[in-house]
Design a protein around this motif. Structure first.
Motif, PDB file in Angstrom:
ATOM      1  N   LEU A   8      13.660   9.183   0.322  1.00 35.32           N
ATOM      2  CA  LEU A   8      12.769   7.943   0.175  1.00 35.32           C
ATOM      3  C   LEU A   8      11.404   8.148  -0.654  1.00 35.32           C
ATOM      4  CD1 LEU A   8      10.594   8.218   2.636  1.00 35.32           C
ATOM      5  CD2 LEU A   8      12.545   7.386   3.971  1.00 35.32           C
ATOM      6  N   ASN A   9      10.718   7.377  -1.130  1.00 36.29           N
ATOM      7  CA  ASN A   9       9.370   7.362  -1.402  1.00 36.29           C
ATOM      8  C   ASN A   9       8.295   6.898  -0.689  1.00 36.29           C
ATOM      9  OD1 ASN A   9       7.367   7.029  -3.496  1.00 36.29           O
ATOM     10  ND2 ASN A   9       8.293   5.153  -4.557  1.00 36.29           N
ATOM     11  N   PHE A  10       7.721   7.958  -0.064  1.00 36.10           N
ATOM     12  CA  PHE A  10       6.830   7.737   0.835  1.00 36.10           C
ATOM     13  C   PHE A  10       5.395   7.869   0.464  1.00 36.10           C
ATOM     14  CE2 PHE A  10       4.268   9.525   4.671  1.00 36.10           C
ATOM     15  CZ  PHE A  10       4.115   8.374   5.411  1.00 36.10           C
ATOM     16  N   HIS A  11       4.728   6.463   0.750  1.00 42.79           N
ATOM     17  CA  HIS A  11       3.396   6.428   0.118  1.00 42.79           C
ATOM     18  C   HIS A  11       2.331   7.167   0.907  1.00 42.79           C
ATOM     19  CE1 HIS A  11      -0.138   3.984  -1.557  1.00 42.79           C
ATOM     20  NE2 HIS A  11      -0.765   4.148  -0.120  1.00 42.79           N
ATOM     21  N   GLY A  12       2.654   6.915   2.286  1.00 35.85           N
ATOM     22  CA  GLY A  12       1.404   7.758   3.142  1.00 35.85           C
ATOM     23  C   GLY A  12       1.099   6.600   4.014  1.00 35.85           C
ATOM     24  N   ASN A  13       0.017   6.642   4.807  1.00 34.14           N
ATOM     25  CA  ASN A  13      -0.341   5.720   5.806  1.00 34.14           C
ATOM     26  C   ASN A  13      -1.081   4.576   5.029  1.00 34.14           C
ATOM     27  OD1 ASN A  13       0.145   7.037   8.192  1.00 34.14           O
ATOM     28  ND2 ASN A  13      -1.933   8.083   8.192  1.00 34.14           N
ATOM     29  N   VAL A  14      -0.771   3.394   5.634  1.00 28.07           N
ATOM     30  CA  VAL A  14      -1.443   2.241   5.328  1.00 28.07           C
ATOM     31  C   VAL A  14      -2.022   1.449   6.365  1.00 28.07           C
ATOM     32  CG1 VAL A  14       0.261   1.579   3.277  1.00 28.07           C
ATOM     33  CG2 VAL A  14       0.600   0.679   5.467  1.00 28.07           C
ATOM     34  N   GLU A  15      -2.716   0.566   6.076  1.00 23.29           N
ATOM     35  CA  GLU A  15      -3.379  -0.278   7.376  1.00 23.29           C
ATOM     36  C   GLU A  15      -3.132  -1.664   7.061  1.00 23.29           C
ATOM     37  OE1 GLU A  15      -7.650   1.055   8.251  1.00 23.29           O
ATOM     38  OE2 GLU A  15      -7.609   1.865   6.397  1.00 23.29           O
ATOM     39  N   GLY A  16      -3.558  -2.542   8.107  1.00 18.29           N
ATOM     40  CA  GLY A  16      -2.966  -3.933   8.158  1.00 18.29           C
ATOM     41  C   GLY A  16      -3.197  -4.684   6.911  1.00 18.29           C
ATOM     42  N   ASN A  17      -4.425  -4.503   6.214  1.00 17.67           N
ATOM     43  CA  ASN A  17      -4.742  -5.567   4.956  1.00 17.67           C
ATOM     44  C   ASN A  17      -3.863  -4.770   3.708  1.00 17.67           C
ATOM     45  OD1 ASN A  17      -6.227  -2.808   5.379  1.00 17.67           O
ATOM     46  ND2 ASN A  17      -7.567  -3.488   3.808  1.00 17.67           N
ATOM     47  N   ASP A  18      -3.400  -3.721   3.947  1.00 18.87           N
ATOM     48  CA  ASP A  18      -2.337  -3.197   2.881  1.00 18.87           C
ATOM     49  C   ASP A  18      -1.074  -4.340   2.655  1.00 18.87           C
ATOM     50  OD1 ASP A  18      -3.655  -1.240   1.690  1.00 18.87           O
ATOM     51  OD2 ASP A  18      -3.696  -0.043   3.551  1.00 18.87           O
ATOM     52  N   ILE A  19      -0.662  -4.613   3.825  1.00 23.72           N
ATOM     53  CA  ILE A  19       0.348  -5.561   3.763  1.00 23.72           C
ATOM     54  C   ILE A  19       0.215  -6.538   2.829  1.00 23.72           C
ATOM     55  CG2 ILE A  19       1.690  -7.077   5.127  1.00 23.72           C
ATOM     56  CD1 ILE A  19       1.183  -5.559   7.471  1.00 23.72           C
ATOM     57  N   PHE A  20      -1.029  -7.182   2.719  1.00 24.45           N
ATOM     58  CA  PHE A  20      -1.190  -8.343   1.791  1.00 24.45           C
ATOM     59  C   PHE A  20      -1.601  -7.687   0.543  1.00 24.45           C
ATOM     60  CE2 PHE A  20      -1.429  -9.798   6.057  1.00 24.45           C
ATOM     61  CZ  PHE A  20      -0.632 -10.856   6.180  1.00 24.45           C
ATOM     62  N   LYS A  21      -2.028  -6.577   0.304  1.00 26.01           N
ATOM     63  CA  LYS A  21      -2.666  -5.934  -0.946  1.00 26.01           C
ATOM     64  C   LYS A  21      -1.263  -5.585  -1.692  1.00 26.01           C
ATOM     65  CE  LYS A  21      -6.991  -3.804  -0.051  1.00 26.01           C
ATOM     66  NZ  LYS A  21      -7.459  -2.378   0.268  1.00 26.01           N
ATOM     67  N   GLY A  22      -0.173  -5.345  -0.949  1.00 25.47           N
ATOM     68  CA  GLY A  22       0.950  -4.872  -1.559  1.00 25.47           C
ATOM     69  C   GLY A  22       1.029  -3.557  -2.084  1.00 25.47           C
ATOM     70  N   LEU A  64       7.820  13.362   9.596  1.00 26.90           N
ATOM     71  CA  LEU A  64       9.188  12.984   9.145  1.00 26.90           C
ATOM     72  C   LEU A  64       9.390  12.450   7.785  1.00 26.90           C
ATOM     73  CD1 LEU A  64      11.094  11.943  12.664  1.00 26.90           C
ATOM     74  CD2 LEU A  64      11.189  14.223  11.293  1.00 26.90           C
ATOM     75  N   LEU A  65       8.718  11.605   7.608  1.00 23.43           N
ATOM     76  CA  LEU A  65       8.706  10.680   6.411  1.00 23.43           C
ATOM     77  C   LEU A  65       8.170  11.605   5.071  1.00 23.43           C
ATOM     78  CD1 LEU A  65       7.108   7.331   7.534  1.00 23.43           C
ATOM     79  CD2 LEU A  65       9.343   7.596   6.739  1.00 23.43           C
ATOM     80  N   ARG A  66       7.364  12.542   5.281  1.00 23.78           N
ATOM     81  CA  ARG A  66       6.962  13.267   4.356  1.00 23.78           C
ATOM     82  C   ARG A  66       8.159  14.234   4.121  1.00 23.78           C
ATOM     83  NH1 ARG A  66       1.893  12.558   6.040  1.00 23.78           N
ATOM     84  NH2 ARG A  66       2.120  13.749   7.695  1.00 23.78           N
ATOM     85  N   ALA A  67       8.686  14.900   4.915  1.00 23.11           N
ATOM     86  CA  ALA A  67       9.800  15.652   4.913  1.00 23.11           C
ATOM     87  C   ALA A  67      11.053  14.923   4.305  1.00 23.11           C
ATOM     88  CB  ALA A  67      10.235  16.192   6.203  1.00 23.11           C
TER      89      ALA A  67
END
Lengths: 366, 366
Positions: free
Chosen positions: A220-234, A210-213
């Motif tokens: 919107l601007n969909f980056h893709g999947n992120v993991e928990g550590n990406d929250i703090f990486k920004g 849905l987000l890709r569509a």
């Protein structure tokens, strides 16, 4: 588009403040309001609470007191806030953002440090959800290494979420970051357990589609999947997840940061020698503290309602509570309510199929 | 109870080590093995890897080299590890804990720093799951404020979990903590978004009921619901959650700790003055670092298989890898495999109804 109260350009922005909420009540909220008013000469406040408690604010400029005889305590069950304490400062404050018959409300946003469950329930009951929104969400900001913040939602309003809910969270989060941070094309990451699109549960995979569509449709601007550590990486400006996971992320982060902070304190106060070291390191430690000061991130947005409601941390001090006021003010001033509504309607118009293709038909059908 | 290989009392404990796995391969694993052997005069090792790479270990006492011509790379898809690289050091190392026809295996536990997905898939394929276990889980230890560690599972093996799976995780986690930390009555917390029993999704509520019933039957020590921050408070010895949530907890914690660590470094190296402060604070900072050193917690257990497999962090250095060896050694020495099996069978015997009452009938039926 009716019944949405937006201040017309040039109008003063008025916030309703639940002055009794949180662990400290007026001892924190009043000094914060005072400081906020000084820093924001265009702003007006409606202070809600018991008359005696708000006495110190009598006569403040650009300020009106609205009395409410009851207080929702931090431990009060949702039912008590909803059905019994009908004259609570929380409820009366939220009611200030409910549009009247002329489509305009006394205030453009409400801020409370009261308990989250009660605030969401009262807000939902009084304000209702926006067309196209099935479930409101809670969005807060966590600090990241890029020096800014990562907006994460949902943080606990919804324990089970469908793919459509996650799409709605992405759309609402994008509107929030655009309004408060001025980023019109904020990137959205889908919280998952791997970067590859094939990872995660069926719901997460559907949400990814849905987000890709939505991104392909320019919504919107969909980056893709992120993991928990990406929250703090920004890695992404916004991270969407269901409310169970989001709440665990928030509490885990608070818990870990709290533990590390206490460890630092313990180590530097262990003996006279380490205390001396602390003295030498004090300016550095102070600077570090400022840098990771979560108080500057205070003020979670309740998104998807027909009115703007912001939640301050219950234990907020005056500095933190003022930041919640500023966030609410910026959001109201920059038309967050209208932005969320417009983006959701655009999404509905561009992706009507997302409502049919899945089990949660009601999710995106206005 | 057949086909489980346990060392009889007094026997040497033998570990199989995938010496090629992880980011650094033999450069890290061999020094770790050497140091481990010196510290554990009763231990024996089977070193698995390419002959040339293991040349330095030729002639080590209490050590045998088993050659394997291939290496599972960190980025290799699970399918490659499982179907193509049949002579990988990972696969050959795991095969060492598979019991032969006499019910005994060459080694009592296996340690690899190779990629988690591949290690789980290969282990599951070669060893199979224990009777009564539907899904193996990954359990690791996070540091807590009480000075010990909180064992958290599952950390990513299972994205969707039923209430029965969470019960199995609790039982297996209890066996792990009993074997490795010597705590026979370790407390179990159910990760949730509030302490009250009425919080959370239906699955979590059902899991709470199963855990209460299991505690009432004397099968485990159930603390109740815990929240994300309780992991670091050390409220319960063991925290159970589904693999999606557990993986997010782990990655979020790693990300936040990493960010804070880098912030501390940046602040203390900002200019000559802060560098001077760092010099003064160095002993304190070193002590702090030791205290939060996650390397001492290295070594996640893959539980529920018919053999003991431990996973080291891929980026582990020799110090960390040795800790994974020690955990595996302690687990094998204290009969973790037998303990898990016995506890699961006890649970099945005491709670046969848990298999019928829910949708996942296969979960607890041996």
């Amino acid at each position: 588009m009716t019944n949405l109260s937006e201040p017309s350009s040039g109008d003063a922005v008025r916030l309703a403040v639940d002055c009794m909420g949180g662990d400290h009540g007026p001892a924190v909220t009043l000094p914060a309001c005072r400081s906020f008013l000084t820093a924001h000469p265009e702003a007006e406040l409606i202070l809600v609470g018991r008359g005696d408690a708000l006495q110190p604010a009598a006569g403040w400029e650009r300020c009106r007191i609205v009395e409410a005889s009851e207080v929702v305590e931090m431990h009060d069950p949702v039912e008590v806030a909803l059905r019994r304490k009908k004259d609570s400062s929380m409820r009366v404050a939220v009611a200030q953002v409910k549009p009247g018959e002329d489509g305009r409300a006394p205030a453009q946003a409400c801020v409370s440090a009261g308990n989250t469950g009660a605030l969401m329930a009262v807000s939902r009951y009084l304000l209702k959800t926006l067309d196209g929104i099935d479930r409101p969400a809670i969005a807060a900001v966590l600090p990241n290494e890029r020096g800014g913040g990562t907006t994460v939602l949902d943080l606990g309003a919804n324990v089970d979420c469908s793919a459509e809910h996650l799409l709605q969270f992405a759309v609402m989060g994008s509107a929030l970051v655009a309004a408060v941070d001025g980023k019109e094309k904020a990137s959205v990451g889908l919280l998952n357990i791997g970067e590859e699109a094939i990872k995660g549960s069926d719901t997460i995979k559907q949400a990814g589609e849905l987000l890709r569509a939505a991104a392909a449709a320019g919504l919107l601007n969909f980056h893709g999947n992120v993991e928990g550590n990406d929250i703090f990486k920004g890695t992404a400006d916004i991270v969407v997840c269901d409310g169970f996971v989001g709440n665990v992320v928030l509490k885990t982060s608070e818990g870990l940061a709290g533990m590390l902070g206490r460890f630092v304190k313990q180590e530097f106060t262990r003996n006279p020698l380490t205390k001396l070291a602390a003295l030498a390191a004090l300016p550095v430690l102070k600077h570090l503290q400022t840098r990771v000061d979560h108080r500057r991130m205070n003020g979670a947005a309740l998104l998807g309602l027909r009115g703007l409601v912001f939640k301050s941390h219950g234990s907020a001090d005056a500095f933190a509570f003022e930041h919640a006021l500023v966030r609410a003010y910026d959001a109201a001033r920059n038309g967050l309510l209208e932005r969320v509504h417009r983006r959701i309607l655009d999404t509905l118009a561009a992706m009507p199929q997302s409502a049919d293709e899945t089990t949660n038909v009601q999710a995106l059908s206005a």
